[in-house]
Design a protein around this motif. Structure first.
Motif, PDB file in Angstrom:
ATOM      1  N   MET A  50       0.841  -1.171   0.000  1.00  0.00           N
ATOM      2  CA  MET A  50       0.000   0.000   0.000  1.00  0.00           C
ATOM      3  C   MET A  50       0.894   1.244   0.000  1.00  0.00           C
ATOM      4  O   MET A  50       1.822   1.346   0.790  1.00  0.00           O
ATOM      5  N   ALA A  51       0.593   2.165  -0.847  1.00  0.00           N
ATOM      6  CA  ALA A  51       1.376   3.394  -0.950  1.00  0.00           C
ATOM      7  C   ALA A  51       0.994   4.358   0.168  1.00  0.00           C
ATOM      8  O   ALA A  51      -0.160   4.462   0.553  1.00  0.00           O
ATOM      9  N   ASP A  52       2.015   5.042   0.691  1.00  0.00           N
ATOM     10  CA  ASP A  52       1.752   6.100   1.651  1.00  0.00           C
ATOM     11  C   ASP A  52       1.347   7.343   0.879  1.00  0.00           C
ATOM     12  O   ASP A  52       2.023   7.742  -0.064  1.00  0.00           O
ATOM     13  N   ILE A  53       0.240   7.935   1.280  1.00  0.00           N
ATOM     14  CA  ILE A  53      -0.235   9.145   0.620  1.00  0.00           C
ATOM     15  C   ILE A  53      -0.162  10.273   1.641  1.00  0.00           C
ATOM     16  O   ILE A  53      -0.674  10.153   2.753  1.00  0.00           O
ATOM     17  N   ARG A  54       0.485  11.344   1.250  1.00  0.00           N
ATOM     18  CA  ARG A  54       0.628  12.506   2.134  1.00  0.00           C
ATOM     19  C   ARG A  54      -0.603  13.390   1.976  1.00  0.00           C
ATOM     20  O   ARG A  54      -1.002  13.726   0.864  1.00  0.00           O
ATOM     21  N   ILE A  55      -1.165  13.777   3.113  1.00  0.00           N
ATOM     22  CA  ILE A  55      -2.302  14.697   3.118  1.00  0.00           C
ATOM     23  C   ILE A  55      -1.930  15.861   4.014  1.00  0.00           C
ATOM     24  O   ILE A  55      -1.493  15.664   5.151  1.00  0.00           O
ATOM     25  N   THR A  56      -2.088  17.064   3.487  1.00  0.00           N
ATOM     26  CA  THR A  56      -1.847  18.258   4.285  1.00  0.00           C
ATOM     27  C   THR A  56      -3.179  18.960   4.517  1.00  0.00           C
ATOM     28  O   THR A  56      -4.105  18.835   3.712  1.00  0.00           O
ATOM     29  N   TYR A  57      -3.252  19.686   5.630  1.00  0.00           N
ATOM     30  CA  TYR A  57      -4.494  20.370   5.980  1.00  0.00           C
ATOM     31  C   TYR A  57      -4.190  21.742   6.564  1.00  0.00           C
ATOM     32  O   TYR A  57      -3.377  21.881   7.481  1.00  0.00           O
ATOM     33  N   ASP A  58      -4.841  22.748   6.017  1.00  0.00           N
ATOM     34  CA  ASP A  58      -4.757  24.122   6.516  1.00  0.00           C
ATOM     35  C   ASP A  58      -6.075  24.412   7.216  1.00  0.00           C
ATOM     36  O   ASP A  58      -7.106  24.603   6.559  1.00  0.00           O
ATOM     37  N   LYS A  59      -6.050  24.411   8.541  1.00  0.00           N
ATOM     38  CA  LYS A  59      -7.280  24.575   9.318  1.00  0.00           C
ATOM     39  C   LYS A  59      -7.890  25.955   9.109  1.00  0.00           C
ATOM     40  O   LYS A  59      -9.106  26.097   9.033  1.00  0.00           O
ATOM     41  N   THR A  60      -7.047  26.988   9.005  1.00  0.00           N
ATOM     42  CA  THR A  60      -7.549  28.344   8.823  1.00  0.00           C
ATOM     43  C   THR A  60      -8.348  28.467   7.533  1.00  0.00           C
ATOM     44  O   THR A  60      -9.421  29.057   7.500  1.00  0.00           O
ATOM     45  N   ALA A  61      -7.832  27.891   6.461  1.00  0.00           N
ATOM     46  CA  ALA A  61      -8.506  27.942   5.162  1.00  0.00           C
ATOM     47  C   ALA A  61      -9.505  26.804   4.992  1.00  0.00           C
ATOM     48  O   ALA A  61     -10.279  26.797   4.035  1.00  0.00           O
ATOM     49  N   ASP A  62      -9.485  25.826   5.916  1.00  0.00           N
ATOM     50  CA  ASP A  62     -10.292  24.599   5.808  1.00  0.00           C
ATOM     51  C   ASP A  62     -10.069  23.951   4.447  1.00  0.00           C
ATOM     52  O   ASP A  62     -11.000  23.599   3.732  1.00  0.00           O
ATOM     53  N   ALA A  63      -8.785  23.810   4.094  1.00  0.00           N
ATOM     54  CA  ALA A  63      -8.404  23.234   2.802  1.00  0.00           C
ATOM     55  C   ALA A  63      -7.433  22.077   3.022  1.00  0.00           C
ATOM     56  O   ALA A  63      -6.477  22.196   3.789  1.00  0.00           O
ATOM     57  N   ALA A  64      -7.704  20.981   2.350  1.00  0.00           N
ATOM     58  CA  ALA A  64      -6.829  19.812   2.413  1.00  0.00           C
ATOM     59  C   ALA A  64      -6.257  19.547   1.025  1.00  0.00           C
ATOM     60  O   ALA A  64      -6.863  19.900   0.012  1.00  0.00           O
ATOM     61  N   TYR A  65      -5.069  18.936   1.011  1.00  0.00           N
ATOM     62  CA  TYR A  65      -4.455  18.572  -0.254  1.00  0.00           C
ATOM     63  C   TYR A  65      -3.943  17.150  -0.141  1.00  0.00           C
ATOM     64  O   TYR A  65      -3.202  16.807   0.789  1.00  0.00           O
ATOM     65  N   VAL A  66      -4.368  16.310  -1.090  1.00  0.00           N
ATOM     66  CA  VAL A  66      -3.945  14.925  -1.146  1.00  0.00           C
ATOM     67  C   VAL A  66      -2.837  14.850  -2.201  1.00  0.00           C
ATOM     68  O   VAL A  66      -3.083  15.064  -3.392  1.00  0.00           O
ATOM     69  N   HIS A  67      -1.617  14.582  -1.739  1.00  0.00           N
ATOM     70  CA  HIS A  67      -0.451  14.514  -2.625  1.00  0.00           C
ATOM     71  C   HIS A  67      -0.328  13.087  -3.157  1.00  0.00           C
ATOM     72  O   HIS A  67      -0.205  12.141  -2.375  1.00  0.00           O
ATOM     73  N   LEU A  68      -0.340  12.927  -4.459  1.00  0.00           N
ATOM     74  CA  LEU A  68      -0.286  11.602  -5.068  1.00  0.00           C
ATOM     75  C   LEU A  68       1.083  11.286  -5.676  1.00  0.00           C
ATOM     76  O   LEU A  68       1.216  10.309  -6.396  1.00  0.00           O
TER      77      LEU A  68
END
Length: 84
Positions: free
Chosen positions: A1-19
């Motif tokens: 299973m590949a590790d997928i990095r997810i970042t989250y900016d709580k102030t902007a309520d925005a997440a990014y799924v890095h593939l």
């Protein structure tokens, strides 16, 4: 299973799924915004210059992603430690 990095900016309520592998120097060449009506929000798909999907941006992430995903995501603006 590949590790997928997810970042989250709580102030902007925005997440990014890095593939992509974090060691690779990959940049978005094109962003495809999903229809906000169809997905009931704003989700953007990022593609590299070869047309490969490299990341997914999710705005209003608290309403779109499961809570456990956001809790485990890397915080872009971590909360300061509480003094005490």
């Amino acid at each position: 299973m590949a590790d997928i990095r997810i970042t989250y900016d709580k102030t902007a309520d925005a997440a990014y799924v890095h593939l992509t592998d974090p060691r690779d120097d990959v940049h978005s060449a094109r962003t495809y915004p999903c229809d906000p009506v169809d997905v009931d929000g704003m989700i953007n798909l990022d593609f590299d210059e070869r047309g490969r999907l490299i990341g997914i941006e999710v705005l209003a992430a608290r309403s779109k992603l499961p809570e456990h995903v956001l809790k485990s995501a890397e915080r872009l603006n971590p909360e300061p430690p509480r003094s005490g």
